[in-house]
Design a protein around this motif. Structure first.
Motif, PDB file in Angstrom:
ATOM      1  N   ASP A 288      30.572 -25.090  -3.640  1.00 35.55           N
ATOM      2  CA  ASP A 288      31.430 -26.284  -3.528  1.00 35.55           C
ATOM      3  C   ASP A 288      30.807 -27.366  -2.650  1.00 35.55           C
ATOM      4  N   ASN A 289      29.505 -27.443  -2.676  1.00 35.22           N
ATOM      5  CA  ASN A 289      28.810 -28.364  -1.787  1.00 35.22           C
ATOM      6  C   ASN A 289      28.355 -29.618  -2.549  1.00 35.22           C
ATOM      7  N   TYR A 290      29.218 -30.624  -2.555  1.00 30.68           N
ATOM      8  CA  TYR A 290      28.896 -31.891  -3.220  1.00 30.68           C
ATOM      9  C   TYR A 290      27.709 -32.573  -2.565  1.00 30.68           C
ATOM     10  N   GLN A 291      27.742 -32.517  -1.240  1.00 29.56           N
ATOM     11  CA  GLN A 291      26.733 -33.177  -0.416  1.00 29.56           C
ATOM     12  C   GLN A 291      25.316 -32.747  -0.818  1.00 29.56           C
ATOM     13  N   ALA A 292      25.122 -31.459  -0.974  1.00 28.24           N
ATOM     14  CA  ALA A 292      23.794 -30.929  -1.310  1.00 28.24           C
ATOM     15  C   ALA A 292      23.367 -31.409  -2.691  1.00 28.24           C
ATOM     16  N   CYS A 293      24.330 -31.472  -3.609  1.00 32.90           N
ATOM     17  CA  CYS A 293      24.004 -31.908  -4.969  1.00 32.90           C
ATOM     18  C   CYS A 293      23.602 -33.380  -4.970  1.00 32.90           C
ATOM     19  N   LEU A 294      24.377 -34.217  -4.285  1.00 36.19           N
ATOM     20  CA  LEU A 294      24.046 -35.647  -4.233  1.00 36.19           C
ATOM     21  C   LEU A 294      22.684 -35.861  -3.574  1.00 36.19           C
ATOM     22  N   GLY A 295      22.429 -35.085  -2.533  1.00 38.05           N
ATOM     23  CA  GLY A 295      21.159 -35.206  -1.821  1.00 38.05           C
ATOM     24  C   GLY A 295      19.971 -34.854  -2.702  1.00 38.05           C
ATOM     25  N   SER A 296      20.117 -33.800  -3.486  1.00 37.33           N
ATOM     26  CA  SER A 296      18.969 -33.418  -4.302  1.00 37.33           C
ATOM     27  C   SER A 296      18.829 -34.315  -5.536  1.00 37.33           C
ATOM     28  N   TYR A 297      19.937 -34.932  -5.954  1.00 39.72           N
ATOM     29  CA  TYR A 297      19.839 -35.952  -7.009  1.00 39.72           C
ATOM     30  C   TYR A 297      19.043 -37.149  -6.484  1.00 39.72           C
ATOM     31  N   ALA A 298      19.442 -37.647  -5.320  1.00 40.65           N
ATOM     32  CA  ALA A 298      18.744 -38.799  -4.720  1.00 40.65           C
ATOM     33  C   ALA A 298      17.296 -38.452  -4.405  1.00 40.65           C
ATOM     34  N   GLY A 299      17.035 -37.169  -4.155  1.00 39.41           N
ATOM     35  CA  GLY A 299      15.677 -36.725  -3.828  1.00 39.41           C
ATOM     36  C   GLY A 299      14.701 -36.825  -4.978  1.00 39.41           C
ATOM     37  N   MET A 300      15.203 -37.004  -6.186  1.00 39.87           N
ATOM     38  CA  MET A 300      14.300 -37.117  -7.337  1.00 39.87           C
ATOM     39  C   MET A 300      13.916 -38.557  -7.654  1.00 39.87           C
ATOM     40  N   ILE A 301      14.569 -39.501  -6.974  1.00 34.18           N
ATOM     41  CA  ILE A 301      14.260 -40.913  -7.226  1.00 34.18           C
ATOM     42  C   ILE A 301      12.911 -41.248  -6.612  1.00 34.18           C
ATOM     43  N   GLY A 302      12.050 -41.816  -7.436  1.00 33.02           N
ATOM     44  CA  GLY A 302      10.705 -42.148  -6.961  1.00 33.02           C
ATOM     45  C   GLY A 302       9.657 -41.140  -7.426  1.00 33.02           C
ATOM     46  N   PHE A 303      10.055 -40.276  -8.372  1.00 28.13           N
ATOM     47  CA  PHE A 303       9.112 -39.326  -8.964  1.00 28.13           C
ATOM     48  C   PHE A 303       9.167 -39.470 -10.488  1.00 28.13           C
ATOM     49  N   ASP A 304       8.337 -38.693 -11.172  1.00 28.28           N
ATOM     50  CA  ASP A 304       8.316 -38.793 -12.635  1.00 28.28           C
ATOM     51  C   ASP A 304       9.676 -38.494 -13.241  1.00 28.28           C
ATOM     52  N   MET A 305      10.468 -37.686 -12.553  1.00 28.08           N
ATOM     53  CA  MET A 305      11.765 -37.263 -13.089  1.00 28.08           C
ATOM     54  C   MET A 305      12.899 -38.174 -12.589  1.00 28.08           C
ATOM     55  N   THR A 306      12.583 -39.388 -12.144  1.00 30.21           N
ATOM     56  CA  THR A 306      13.600 -40.307 -11.616  1.00 30.21           C
ATOM     57  C   THR A 306      14.806 -40.415 -12.546  1.00 30.21           C
ATOM     58  N   PRO A 307      15.995 -40.063 -12.055  1.00 30.73           N
ATOM     59  CA  PRO A 307      17.189 -40.212 -12.890  1.00 30.73           C
ATOM     60  C   PRO A 307      17.886 -41.552 -12.622  1.00 30.73           C
ATOM     61  N   ASN A 308      18.689 -41.980 -13.588  1.00 32.38           N
ATOM     62  CA  ASN A 308      19.495 -43.187 -13.356  1.00 32.38           C
ATOM     63  C   ASN A 308      20.679 -43.205 -14.306  1.00 32.38           C
TER      64      ASN A 308
END
Lengths: 464, 107
Positions: A288-308
């Motif tokens: 139930d850890n939203y925080q960890a999920c948001l953090g690891s989503y933001a952690g992919m920005i700036g790499f080949d797998m950048t989500p948006n």
């Protein structure tokens, strides 16, 4: 004399308050018998100090450096090295996001773990330490921002993404790093080249690594009621440079590309660990850890797998990396499964919506030992460059006054206290000084120590 | 110190700040974003030099007539903030350099 005693007393009060304000890293884990994993850079040092471990580690690295990894690992010597190393601190070491030598740490991690996995796995374990603090104060902040409970006509009109931009612009550090990535990602190189994508990605990573998440999440996950707001949200990472490309690659090809890079691979593994939908929890998020999920989503920005965000729809939130499942051949199913973790992931969607609405789930902490460790915000603080500018912008300078007090001819019975040097903050509130006095520096509320140090000085001033 | 306090409103030269909407700046950008505008303001009496007295005197005696001269130090930025970026109402980003002061001095 009385004055000096009063000063000493205040100084000790200050110290006590300070130690209360920042929990020592030793306190929590020892009390609950939970040991944070050793980071891999440190584990490597421990291994290097031991001849058996270091020689086995060297052997293993040679095994993995070979062109054909699988045949090399079939080698007896390589197998033996791997078995020995599974007992060493290198085996369960972890890394921290934004730590010093993060890349080196991840290289060490993968040098062992690549040998343990049998070829390509769909989900890989995250090399990062689990996000132990739920940091629900960020959600509480978000609820203040989003104005829940306020007049609905007012909150319907307001644009949370615009408010988030304002909050960032009013903070020197956030403004500097935001302006930096915007100007880099927005700079056209030629009519055929829209921008320098590599530099843009780097600037985005710096923004998300060095700016506290209370600013960055607010911009990235703001809730919207109209299209103008949602378009602003979509434009946060300047997708025309950092996200879109001439062609949309196949998602599995993109994953392979990402996995050739230690950082990208680690961030993707972290996303899979923290955002993978689970139907055993209330929120569908792991623990139930939203925080960890948001953090690891933001952690992919700036790499080949950048989500948006894929479009500027205000309410239906669909995020995806820049790829599709066309041309998957017989891997179509696996590709769709991979893509769905972004596009149709209830955990990620719930986490984004919960942040936007400022609602976090109230689940009692399952493991109190996790709560006892320092929240990441505190750990990150020393590496933030804004700390320096923040303390100076208050118009304060630190002067060590241990010698000057001794000169004032204090008696030796106080020598114990006197042998400790203490620092005095001189505040430039004297008229004629050219320094600016900032009444409030944005949202920097997480700096109790500065206030505690100023307090005794001010009281001393009153005494004078 | 007491004199300075008595004279109301004449604070020494220093940075002041203001939260402004980008469109308020009149630079032609249509943007709703708010930025922090820092500017220099305040009195510069304390930093007058003999130069200023001499020049003033020469001006009074009409020895200096034709040119524009300033016989008084002026509170101006001596350094500017590098850049500030914002998005306009058409979802386009802009970067403006040296919009805001970062240091002031009587020069």
């Amino acid at each position: 004399m009385i004055l000096a005693n009063a000063f000493c007393l205040l100084f000790f009060l200050d110290e006590t308050l300070r130690s209360l304000a920042s929990p020592s890293s030793l306190q929590g884990p020892e009390l609950h018998g939970w040991r944070p994993p050793v980071d891999c850079v440190r584990a490597n040092e421990l291994c290097a100090a031991e001849s058996n471990c270091s020689s086995r580690y060297r052997t293993l690295r040679q095994c993995l450096a070979g062109r054909d990894r699988n045949t090399m690992l079939a080698n007896k010597e390589c197998q033996a090295a791997l078995e020995v190393l599974q007992e060493s601190p290198l085996y369960d070491c972890r890394c921290k996001r934004g730590m010093k030598k993060e890349l080196q740490c991840l290289q060490i991690y993968w040098s062992i773990h690549l040998g343990l996995t049998e070829g390509e796995e769909f989900y890989e374990a995250s090399p990062y330490e689990p996000v132990t603090s739920r940091l629900s104060d960020i959600f509480r902040l978000a609820s203040i921002f989003s104005g829940t409970g306020a007049d609905p006509s007012v909150s319907a009109k307001s644009n949370h993404c615009l408010d988030a931009a304002k909050a960032c612009n009013l903070n020197d550090n956030c403004k500097k790093l935001r302006s930096s990535y915007i100007s880099i990602c927005n700079r056209e190189i030629s009519s055929t080249e829209r921008c320098n994508r590599r530099k843009c990605h780097k600037a985005l990573r710096q923004f998300f690594d060095r700016v506290p998440s209370e600013y960055t999440y607010r911009m990235l996950f703001c809730s919207c009621q109209d299209q103008a707001c949602a378009e602003r949200r979509r434009q946060t990472i300047l997708p025309s440079c950092s996200y879109e490309d001439k062609e949309k690659p196949n998602c599995l090809e993109l994953r392979t590309l990402c996995r050739t890079d230690h950082l990208c691979r680690s961030r993707l593994a972290d996303f899979h660990t923290n955002c993978r939908a689970s139907y055993r929890t209330l929120t569908t998020c792991p623990a139930d850890n939203y925080q960890a999920c948001l953090g690891s989503y933001a952690g992919m920005i700036g790499f080949d797998m950048t989500p948006n965000y894929v479009d500027s729809s205000p309410t239906s939130i669909v995020v995806s990396p820049w790829c599709s499942c066309r041309g998957s051949g017989n891997m179509e199913e696996e590709c769709e499964k991979f893509l769905r973790d972004f596009t149709e992931n209830p955990c990620l969607r719930n986490a984004i919506q919960a942040f936007g609405n400022g609602t976090d789930v109230n689940v009692s902490p399952k493991s109190p030992s996790f709560q006892a460790t320092q929240p990441p915000r505190v750990e990150k603080t020393p590496s933030l460059p804004d700390d320096l500018s923040d303390s100076t912008s208050l118009g304060t300078s630190v002067i060590t006054t241990c010698t000057s007090v001794q000169e004032q001819g204090l008696k030796t019975n106080n020598s114990k206290e006197l042998s400790m040097c203490f620092t005095e903050l001189t505040t430039n509130i004297i008229p004629g000084s050219k320094k600016v006095i900032k009444p409030n520096s944005g949202l920097n509320r997480a700096r109790p120590t500065a206030a505690f140090t100023v307090l005794p000085v001010l009281m001393l001033r009153l005494a004078l | 110190r007491r004199r300075a306090r008595a004279r109301s409103g004449s604070q020494p030269c220093g940075l002041r700040e203001l939260e402004v909407r980008v469109s308020e700046l009149g630079l032609g950008y249509a943007s709703d974003e708010t930025v922090l505008f820092r500017y220099c303001a305040g009195a510069c009496e304390a930093s007058e030099r003999v130069y200023d007295l001499g020049l003033r005197r020469l001006r009074q005696r009409r020895r200096v007539r034709r040119e524009q001269v300033r016989a008084q130090p002026c509170c101006r930025p001596t350094a500017y903030e590098d850049e500030v970026s914002f998005m306009d109402v058409h979802s386009r980003y802009h970067t403006v350099h040296e919009l805001s002061a970062s240091e002031c001095a009587c020069v």
